[in-house]
Design an enzyme around this catalytic site. Structure first.
Site, PDB file in Angstrom:
ATOM      1  N   ARG A 297      46.171 -58.491   3.729  1.00 38.90           N
ATOM      2  CA  ARG A 297      44.832 -58.385   3.582  1.00 38.90           C
ATOM      3  C   ARG A 297      44.441 -56.624   3.374  1.00 38.90           C
ATOM      4  O   ARG A 297      43.707 -56.237   2.723  1.00 38.90           O
ATOM      5  CB  ARG A 297      44.299 -58.762   4.866  1.00 38.90           C
ATOM      6  CG  ARG A 297      44.056 -60.365   4.828  1.00 38.90           C
ATOM      7  CD  ARG A 297      43.853 -60.935   6.135  1.00 38.90           C
ATOM      8  NE  ARG A 297      43.790 -62.338   6.065  1.00 38.90           N
ATOM      9  CZ  ARG A 297      43.425 -63.334   6.783  1.00 38.90           C
ATOM     10  NH1 ARG A 297      43.422 -62.660   8.187  1.00 38.90           N
ATOM     11  NH2 ARG A 297      43.303 -64.525   6.649  1.00 38.90           N
ATOM     12  N   TYR A 441      41.349 -63.946  -2.796  1.00 37.80           N
ATOM     13  CA  TYR A 441      42.509 -64.301  -1.875  1.00 37.80           C
ATOM     14  C   TYR A 441      42.972 -63.498  -0.728  1.00 37.80           C
ATOM     15  O   TYR A 441      42.269 -62.500  -0.528  1.00 37.80           O
ATOM     16  CB  TYR A 441      43.995 -64.153  -3.142  1.00 37.80           C
ATOM     17  CG  TYR A 441      44.372 -63.033  -3.883  1.00 37.80           C
ATOM     18  CD1 TYR A 441      43.835 -61.749  -3.526  1.00 37.80           C
ATOM     19  CD2 TYR A 441      45.208 -62.945  -4.871  1.00 37.80           C
ATOM     20  CE1 TYR A 441      43.979 -60.675  -4.047  1.00 37.80           C
ATOM     21  CE2 TYR A 441      45.489 -61.884  -5.524  1.00 37.80           C
ATOM     22  CZ  TYR A 441      44.919 -60.726  -5.235  1.00 37.80           C
ATOM     23  OH  TYR A 441      45.275 -59.543  -5.746  1.00 37.80           O
ATOM     24  N   GLU A 442      43.860 -63.749  -0.025  1.00 40.45           N
ATOM     25  CA  GLU A 442      44.272 -63.311   1.260  1.00 40.45           C
ATOM     26  C   GLU A 442      43.126 -63.524   2.166  1.00 40.45           C
ATOM     27  O   GLU A 442      43.044 -62.594   3.127  1.00 40.45           O
ATOM     28  CB  GLU A 442      44.739 -61.780   1.239  1.00 40.45           C
ATOM     29  CG  GLU A 442      45.860 -61.652   0.433  1.00 40.45           C
ATOM     30  CD  GLU A 442      46.942 -62.579   0.990  1.00 40.45           C
ATOM     31  OE1 GLU A 442      47.197 -62.738   1.995  1.00 40.45           O
ATOM     32  OE2 GLU A 442      47.893 -62.553  -0.178  1.00 40.45           O
ATOM     33  N   GLY A 443      42.479 -64.528   2.156  1.00 46.59           N
ATOM     34  CA  GLY A 443      41.278 -64.831   3.231  1.00 46.59           C
ATOM     35  C   GLY A 443      39.821 -64.500   2.391  1.00 46.59           C
ATOM     36  O   GLY A 443      39.693 -63.140   2.202  1.00 46.59           O
TER      37      GLY A 443
END
Length: 589
Positions: A297, A441-443
């Site tokens: 993140r 992406y990555e949350g």
């Protein structure tokens, strides 16, 4: 043809003058033995060469060719394999890795500067390395000593690469409903079966092996996220002596055809009874995977900064050369047929927005890196605990705010070019496409906002928030800058809104969700104000006739006068509450 050259002056200013990193490293015994100012500068110099001369020239050609899939195999674009071999030989994969297993053990404050250069030069290439670094972190933190000994050295060397296998066709954010299964075997291994999608670097031709970290459930696992375990699944099985054996039952079913980062293989991965090994404890895999996820993140946040910097450099250079019309105050270049467009107010607005947001992000990334270094290396338990709390608080801000600002900056950079910004050969439209994924992406950034407000502020009563705001107040009390009043006002607004939201959340289940995105933006602008105050204080100590310091002070004025006021509108939106969000029935949309 666009080019990229790392801003070493700004990187050194932030690292050495704003945060005095060498003094911090000298106080941390584990780092004092490995790093000092001279070593850091040498690494930054070499990083600039690698990214600017080796990787940046492959960025456009990699986008044009893209990753190719044929019968389960992925071919990366021309030049990627050779570049990766050179990159790995330089030890860049293991830059911040554990020295006990072959990593270089460099501090995160330095690593974030390198990561920005990497993403600015070639985001698709950067992702292959980023996944390896994150996998190493999770293995080092949670795997058995036997797994660490066997898998970390070749990963740090770059001979092998890593991947993160979370998402399934029906399960994205809600990982508790994954269907991938792990069957225990008599020898202590597991058979992993299931399908994962959106797997960055799940298959590629850069390395001789790929180490997949896979979330799966045991047959008797409890429902939901509490039943998830983490497994290490190699593409090629590894013998006890470290040599490669037979192919594992892992295959790439296809790759996605994407808007951007086209040279990065985004794979559908099938596990058909593949041999895997438990990492950490049974049913505690999500917590173990968060070690990798939080690394990624921050890394993806830095992708936003890197792309913004590349866009800014191109737009700035173009604006200095492109001739259109005359300045409002009269000709600036009377010997030429028109003035450079950098004289025009709107172009300056766009460039200064890009400049101040990118430089603010660069400083904030270094600040988060500082907290990560303290959390990892500090001897004082209280200092370590404080740093860990700040990392938890600031990671969602870094991921979401960096990438939101990065996308805005890349769009502005494209706008500076006018019609040419829409044309492929100038490179700006690729940056817009490449950086767009970073908000997803990555949350997704919406999920990051919920995490920040719901878990990191409301759920803990604002305890971690006060660690941050108290630090900002302490800085303002001991450093007299022209912007202290604006900084105080911004911090007070953040605290006031935070307290109000904690009260609202007690009676309105929708309060957190309704306010979370605007709240993260409010937090981000306030955090950047702190960074700009720190940069102002450091620049004011520099030579008055140094053009770099004068530009830094002028940029600070623009940030405080033209961008920080955005928080006024954000507070108004937050205080509007949740009612209007839920005023329509689903069929009325």
């Amino acid at each position: 043809m666009p080019s990229y050259k790392a801003d070493l002056r700004d990187a050194r200013f932030i690292l050495h003058e704003v945060f005095d990193a060498p003094a911090l490293w000298a106080r941390l015994p584990a780092l004092a033995e490995r790093i000092d100012a001279e070593t850091a500068n040498a690494i930054l110099d070499e990083a600039a060469k690698v990214t600017g001369e080796l990787l940046a020239p492959l960025n456009r050609s990699g986008d044009e060719e893209g990753a190719q899939w044929l019968e389960g195999r992925v071919r990366t674009p021309a030049g990627f394999r050779e570049a990766y071999a050179t990159y790995a030989e330089g030890g860049w994969v293991g830059l911040a890795g554990n020295p006990e297993y072959g990593g270089m053990g460099m501090p995160k404050m330095l690593a974030v500067a390198f990561e920005e250069m990497l993403y600015a030069a070639n985001s698709s290439f950067a992702l292959y390395s980023a996944l390896s670094s994150g996998a190493c972190l999770a293995i080092d933190a949670h795997a058995s000593e036997a797994l660490r000994q066997r898998y970390l050295p070749p990963l740090y060397e770059g001979r092998w690469a890593g991947s993160m296998c979370l998402t399934e066709p029906h399960a994205g954010t809600d990982l508790g409903i994954i269907r991938t299964r792990a069957e225990p075997q008599a020898d202590g291994s597991y058979r992993i079966s299931g399908t994962k999608i959106f797997i960055t670097g799940g298959e590629q031709d850069l390395t001789e092996n790929i180490i997949h970290l896979v979330l799966a459930k045991l047959p008797d696992a409890p429902a939901g996220p509490k039943g998830i375990s983490l497994f290490l699944v190699p593409k090629v099985l590894v013998s006890e002596d470290g040599s490669l054996g037979a192919a594992n039952a892992v295959s790439c079913g296809s790759i996605e055809h994407k808007m951007g980062i086209k040279a990065s293989a985004t794979c559908v991965m099938n596990f058909d009874g593949a041999c895997g090994y438990l990492v950490g404890e049974v049913n505690k895999g999500l917590a173990a995977m968060f070690t990798m996820m939080n690394y990624e993140r921050l890394s993806i946040g830095i992708q936003g900064i890197g792309c913004a910097e590349a866009s800014y450099q191109a737009a700035r250079d173009y604006a200095r050369e492109r001739l259109q019309s005359r300045a409002a105050t009269g000709p600036v270049a009377p010997e030429r047929g028109a003035d450079p467009i950098i004289v025009h107010a709107d172009v300056r607005r766009m460039l200064l927005t890009m400049k101040t947001m990118t430089e603010g992000g660069r400083a904030f990334a270094c600040y988060v890196g500082q907290q990560l270094d303290l959390a990892k290396y500090a001897d004082d338990p209280a200092q370590k605990e404080r740093a860990e709390a700040l990392v938890a608080l600031l990671t969602p801000v870094a991921k979401a705010f960096f990438t939101d600002a990065g996308f805005e900056s890349c769009v502005l950079g494209q706008q500076v070019f006018g019609g040419h910004g829409y044309i492929r050969e100038w490179g700006q439209e690729q940056l817009v496409r490449d950086v767009r994924i970073a908000q997803i992406y990555e949350g997704t950034n919406g999920i990051q906002a919920l995490d920040l407000l719901g878990r990191k502020v409301v759920a803990n009563g604002g305890v971690s928030l006060r660690l941050f705001t108290d630090e900002v107040r302490a800085f303002a009390a001991t450093h007299d800058t022209p912007f202290n009043a604006a900084l105080h006002e911004a911090v007070e607004r953040l605290e006031r809104v935070s307290a109000w939201l904690q009260e609202q959340a007690r009676g309105d289940a929708n309060a957190v969700g309704a306010a979370s995105v605007e709240y993260l933006q409010l937090f981000g602008y306030t955090a950047y104000a702190y960074m700009w105050a720190r940069m102002t204080a450091s620049a004011a100590r520099g030579a008055a006739d140094d053009a770099y310091y004068r530009a830094k002070l002028g940029s600070a004025a623009f940030y405080f006068e033209r961008l920080l006021p955005r928080t006024l509108g954000l507070e108004g939106s937050i205080r509007a509450g949740s009612a209007s969000l839920y005023g329509l029935e689903a069929e009325q949309f």
